[in-house]
Design an enzyme around this catalytic site. Structure first.
Site, PDB file in Angstrom:
ATOM      1  N   GLY A 509      10.964 -13.134 -65.575  1.00 52.45           N
ATOM      2  CA  GLY A 509       9.769 -13.398 -66.368  1.00 52.45           C
ATOM      3  C   GLY A 509       9.558 -12.333 -67.418  1.00 52.45           C
ATOM      4  O   GLY A 509       8.599 -12.357 -68.189  1.00 52.45           O
ATOM      5  N   ALA A 552      17.114  -4.405 -69.647  1.00 56.93           N
ATOM      6  CA  ALA A 552      17.155  -4.565 -71.109  1.00 56.93           C
ATOM      7  C   ALA A 552      18.155  -3.599 -71.734  1.00 56.93           C
ATOM      8  O   ALA A 552      19.006  -3.997 -72.541  1.00 56.93           O
ATOM      9  CB  ALA A 552      15.763  -4.361 -71.698  1.00 56.93           C
ATOM     10  N   LEU A 671      12.926  -3.553 -77.984  1.00 56.22           N
ATOM     11  CA  LEU A 671      13.747  -4.693 -78.414  1.00 56.22           C
ATOM     12  C   LEU A 671      12.908  -5.828 -78.958  1.00 56.22           C
ATOM     13  O   LEU A 671      13.261  -6.474 -79.929  1.00 56.22           O
ATOM     14  CB  LEU A 671      14.528  -5.225 -77.202  1.00 56.22           C
ATOM     15  N   LYS A 674       6.839  -8.261 -78.700  1.00 57.31           N
ATOM     16  CA  LYS A 674       5.943  -9.257 -78.097  1.00 57.31           C
ATOM     17  C   LYS A 674       6.128  -9.345 -76.576  1.00 57.31           C
ATOM     18  O   LYS A 674       5.164  -9.218 -75.816  1.00 57.31           O
ATOM     19  CB  LYS A 674       6.187 -10.620 -78.739  1.00 57.31           C
ATOM     20  N   THR A 675       7.376  -9.529 -76.134  1.00 56.29           N
ATOM     21  CA  THR A 675       7.597  -9.624 -74.687  1.00 56.29           C
ATOM     22  C   THR A 675       7.382  -8.266 -74.015  1.00 56.29           C
ATOM     23  O   THR A 675       6.915  -8.203 -72.876  1.00 56.29           O
ATOM     24  CB  THR A 675       9.009 -10.161 -74.368  1.00 56.29           C
ATOM     25  N   GLY A 745       8.252  -2.140 -68.672  1.00 58.21           N
ATOM     26  CA  GLY A 745       7.898  -2.999 -67.540  1.00 58.21           C
ATOM     27  C   GLY A 745       7.143  -2.142 -66.564  1.00 58.21           C
ATOM     28  O   GLY A 745       5.913  -2.083 -66.554  1.00 58.21           O
ATOM     29  N   GLU A 746       7.924  -1.389 -65.761  1.00 56.46           N
ATOM     30  CA  GLU A 746       7.277  -0.582 -64.725  1.00 56.46           C
ATOM     31  C   GLU A 746       6.409   0.541 -65.293  1.00 56.46           C
ATOM     32  O   GLU A 746       5.371   0.868 -64.720  1.00 56.46           O
ATOM     33  CB  GLU A 746       8.347  -0.035 -63.785  1.00 56.46           C
TER      34      GLU A 746
HETATM   35 MO1  MOS Z   1      11.196  -3.629 -59.796  1.00 59.31          MO
HETATM   36  S1  MOS Z   1      10.078  -2.786 -58.272  1.00 59.31           S
HETATM   37  O1  MOS Z   1      12.484  -2.528 -59.992  1.00 59.31           O
HETATM   38  O2  MOS Z   1      11.639  -5.157 -59.389  1.00 59.31           O
END
Ligand code: MOS
Length: 780
Positions: A509, A552, A671, A674-675, A745-746
């Site tokens: 996702g 990514a 990159l 938006k995402t 992300g994280e």
């Molecule tokens: Mo994440 S906790 O590396 O899916």
């Protein structure tokens, strides 16, 4: 680059989506593989010179919002049988007897599998080790009569319909021999132990702490939290005859699941294909193969037919979770606002059979200039399943404690909390004493503070009001790793100017389909709508699990290397053409642009890719390439963030609303803004959940989770989410990899709970250190 989200902008976004019709065309290729191609009307495919860095809509977005994207439980096949799991009602002991007679009498029931009658599977714990298994003996579902946790799967009912299976499962009777269990972390803390390699203390933190002008020492607590992705854990096993299986599985790593199933069932890799073209959220829950995939394959082998098994929402609480963690921080500071000593000790939950550990404490010694630091991460064994990864494991929790403690130190010093962070800012990794490949945290502080209006903050708690609300402003830092691991990618270029790029990675996702298309388009000089992406299939080129925010950077690097090999081959073909304008060009002197091989020195010297391939009699060229990261052992590589949060607290009722969050992130080259912004926004919502909502509650008398459903396990809903602004600061990085990508992300969740908790303190003058901050704790 800045993105804002609010409820108003969500509505506007929805209107825009309907009006423009974002791209994404999904077709089933043969019976199984899914291919995603950007459509012509994608706003990003209008003659752009570079797709990398542009805010490109997800190429799989239309498939997802129109319901054509299929998830693990959506694949149908003739003769499908359905499974339902029976769970243990005790936390520890053994099964004395299972009575399946009533269940077997239900119309449509085909079999009830237990440890007594299941088909064979691996005999040793080692057979159940997956790529990311922690130390210990992995759980083996239906292996024997032992009960390791409440909610453990102990029988699988198979039936012609899911309804029959589920009803029959309710009729299975179990007698237990019960033993005493422990599920309370505080009861087990005294027997906690260390498994990780010894920590790296520096200086003498105890002595420096004792001598410090300001001493802050406190315990913080993050409760057990469970994953609640929209998609339930599910597997659909297609029985293909002989020994062959195709398994649609909800997972973050199809090749991990493939290897695992081969090991558990003694199957050959060619006989097991695992597919996961779409994943409805995972955040760590799908890194390890979950027990439903073992049971679904067990069922298929028992019946010799196709089987689907979907866990129920309550059963999701029998899987891995963010471990409840006790964090003790002791920080000694100089009256001038520098740090003398940091001690961080954590005690986190794990099971009796595996030692899951993500170091919560090393961040505290890493981030700030401080001559004396010591840290240790400990584990406590409980009669629960093994803990697991959840969004920035170790950092979301450890940095919560560190950044709340830093706020408390700033209060004691009567110093602005942002000023404290600037006074102990470090350009070097303090643990390893190394420079960073890049670190733009200072810019995060500056740009985040400016966007938030931090300079208008009145430092006095309870000093800012709006009607009946107390207003609080808090901030925190965030830090995560910029990881890269080995990936491979295949590119097939056809003479009609279309390229297909593929890799076994998942897209949980996060936007992996889209960034793979962007990077491929840029590297081959093709429009985005000429790129097709395939992923989430174990038969595709190598990928580890999608986790750690490493995908990514890693997959992009693999694609760039593969495209480079293609470019060199195309130049060879172009040179072979009679009277070639590129006859004298060296490989470094040409680029692929606009469907041509072009001299970088003289753009008039060019050969069309299609011509070069046709002259050579080739319809297609195919290359598989992989990452070749340079070791950067002499540099640390991390992402950073600064989070600023505003809360409004109803003074009478104690109700807390997080009305504004600004998250400024430094993560190298972005990159797809938006995402990437969407990743960070989602993580901020996760952080709000940590701060105010999420908590798994156990009844220690039964060793059982009491709120195993999304009515009673609280997560932020739309009404809890107000304005969130995401800023990506410029962070050029020439060392980390050729494209300068670190991955996001994280990093988006780290520090958010602390910023909210610090804002609650600023609003109310009350410090609540154990999460979530609920109104009963605030009014107590
Ligand atoms: Mo994440 S906790 O590396 O899916």
């Amino acid at each position: 680059m800045t993105f804002e989200i609010s409820r108003r902008s969500i509505l506007q976004g929805a209107v825009a989506l309907g009006a423009i019709g974002y791209a994404g065309q999904v077709r089933a290729d043969g019976a199984q593989q899914v291919a995603v191609t950007a459509q012509k009307n994608d706003q990003a495919s209008q003659s752009m010179t570079s797709y990398i860095g542009t805010p490109t809509s997800r190429i799989d977005g239309r498939a997802k919002v129109t319901g054509t994207a299929k998830y693990a439980a959506d694949f149908n096949t003739p003769g499908l049988a359905f499974g339902s799991v029976v769970q243990s009602a005790i936390a520890k002991g053994r099964i004395a007897r299972i009575d399946t007679q009533d269940a077997l009498r239900v119309t449509g029931v085909l079999a009830v599998l237990t440890h007594d009658n299941r088909p064979p599977m691996g005999d040793t714990p080692a057979a159940f080790k997956d790529d990311v298994a922690p130390e210990g003996a992995p759980f083996r579902p239906l292996y024997d009569d032992s009960i390791l946790f409440n909610g453990q799967p102990i029988a699988l009912v198979l039936a012609e319909t899911w309804e029959a299976a589920r009803f029959a499962a309710s009729l299975v009777r179990v007698d237990y021999e019960q033993e005493a269990h422990v599920t309370d972390l505080y009861a087990a803390r005294d027997s906690s132990f260390v498994i990780e390699k010894p920590d790296k203390p520096r200086g003498n933190a105890a002595r420096a702490f004792a001598a410090a002008d300001i001493r802050h020492e406190a315990e913080y607590y993050i409760p057990m939290e469970h994953h609640n992705p929209m998609e339930l854990f599910a597997s659909t096993v297609l029985w293909e005859g002989g020994d062959k299986l195709a398994v649609y599985d909800k997972t973050q790593g199809v090749q991990n699941v493939q290897r695992y199933l081969c090991s558990v069932f003694g199957m050959k890799p060619d006989d097991v294909r695992v597919l996961s073209p779409f994943v409805g959220g995972a955040f760590g829950a799908g890194l390890r193969p979950q027990y439903q995939v073992v049971l679904a394959v067990l069922g298929a082998r028992a019946l010799e037919r196709s089987v689907r098994l979907v866990l129920t929402r309550p059963q999701m609480y029998g899987l891995g979770y963010r471990p409840g963690t006790i964090e003790r921080l002791a920080i000694g500071a100089n009256a001038g606002g520098t740090l003398d000593a940091i001690t961080h000790e954590a005690i986190a939950m794990t099971s009796q059979y595996e030692a899951f550990a993500r170091n919560d404490t090393s961040w505290s010694a890493l981030l700030y200039k401080c001559a004396n630091a010591t840290y240790v991460h400990r584990l406590a064994r409980l009669d629960f399943p093994t803990a697991g990864d959840m969004r920035a494991p170790g950092a979301a929790t450890g940095v919560y404690a560190l950044e709340c403690a830093m706020d408390e130190v700033a209060v004691a010093l009567k110093l602005d909390p942002l000023e404290l962070r600037l006074r102990c800012y470090s350009d070097r990794d303090q643990n390893e004493d190394k420079p960073y490949t890049s670190k733009a945290l200072r810019e995060c502080y500056q740009q985040g503070a400016a966007a938030f209006g931090w300079d208008k903050r009145n430092p006095e708690p309870r000093s800012m009001r709006e009607g009946g609300d107390l207003v609080g402003w808090g901030m925190a830092s965030g830090v995560w790793e910029a990881l890269q691991v080995e990936f491979a990618a295949r590119i097939v270029l056809t003479a009609n100017g279309h390229a297909e790029v593929s890799c076994a990675t998942s897209d949980i996702g996060t936007g992996t389909y889209t960034i793979m298309a962007q990077v491929t388009a840029d590297m081959l000089g093709l429009p985005l709508d000429s790129i097709t992406v395939k992923l989430g299939d174990s038969s595709l080129p190598h990928s580890p699990v999608e986790g750690g925010s490493w995908t990514a950077a890693s997959v992009s690097h693999a694609i760039a290397n593969t495209a480079d090999a293609l470019r060199k081959e195309l130049l060879r073909l172009a040179k072979a053409m009679p009277g070639s304008p590129l006859a004298a060009a060296a490989p470094e002197e040409v680029a692929l642009e606009g469907g041509k091989i072009v001299s970088k020195k003289d753009s008039g010297r060019a050969v069309s890719i299609a011509d070069a391939m046709r002259r050579a009699g080739l319809d297609r060229i195919e290359h598989v390439g992989k990452t070749d990261f340079k070791a950067h052992g002499d540099h640390a590589h991390n992402t950073h963030s600064a989070i600023f949060a505003e809360v409004k607290v109803d003074e009478q009722l104690g109700v807390i609303r997080v009305t504004r969050v600004v998250s400024a992130v430094a993560a190298g080259r972005i990159l797809n803004t938006k995402t990437a912004a969407s990743q960070v926004m989602g993580s901020v919502v996760g952080g709000i959940g940590m701060a105010l909502h999420e908590e798994t509650v156990a009844d220690h008398g039964f060793g059982r989770i009491m709120n195993a459903n999304i009515a009673e396990y609280h997560i932020p809903v739309n009404a809890d989410v107000h304005d969130i602004k995401v800023i990506f600061v410029d962070e050029p990085d020439a060392l980390i990899n050729p494209l300068g990508i670190k991955g996001v992300g994280e990093i988006g969740i780290v520090g958010v709970a602390a910023a909210v908790a610090n804002a609650v303190y600023h609003a109310t003058g009350k410090r609540v250190r154990d999460l979530p901050i609920t109104l009963d704790k605030l009014l107590a």
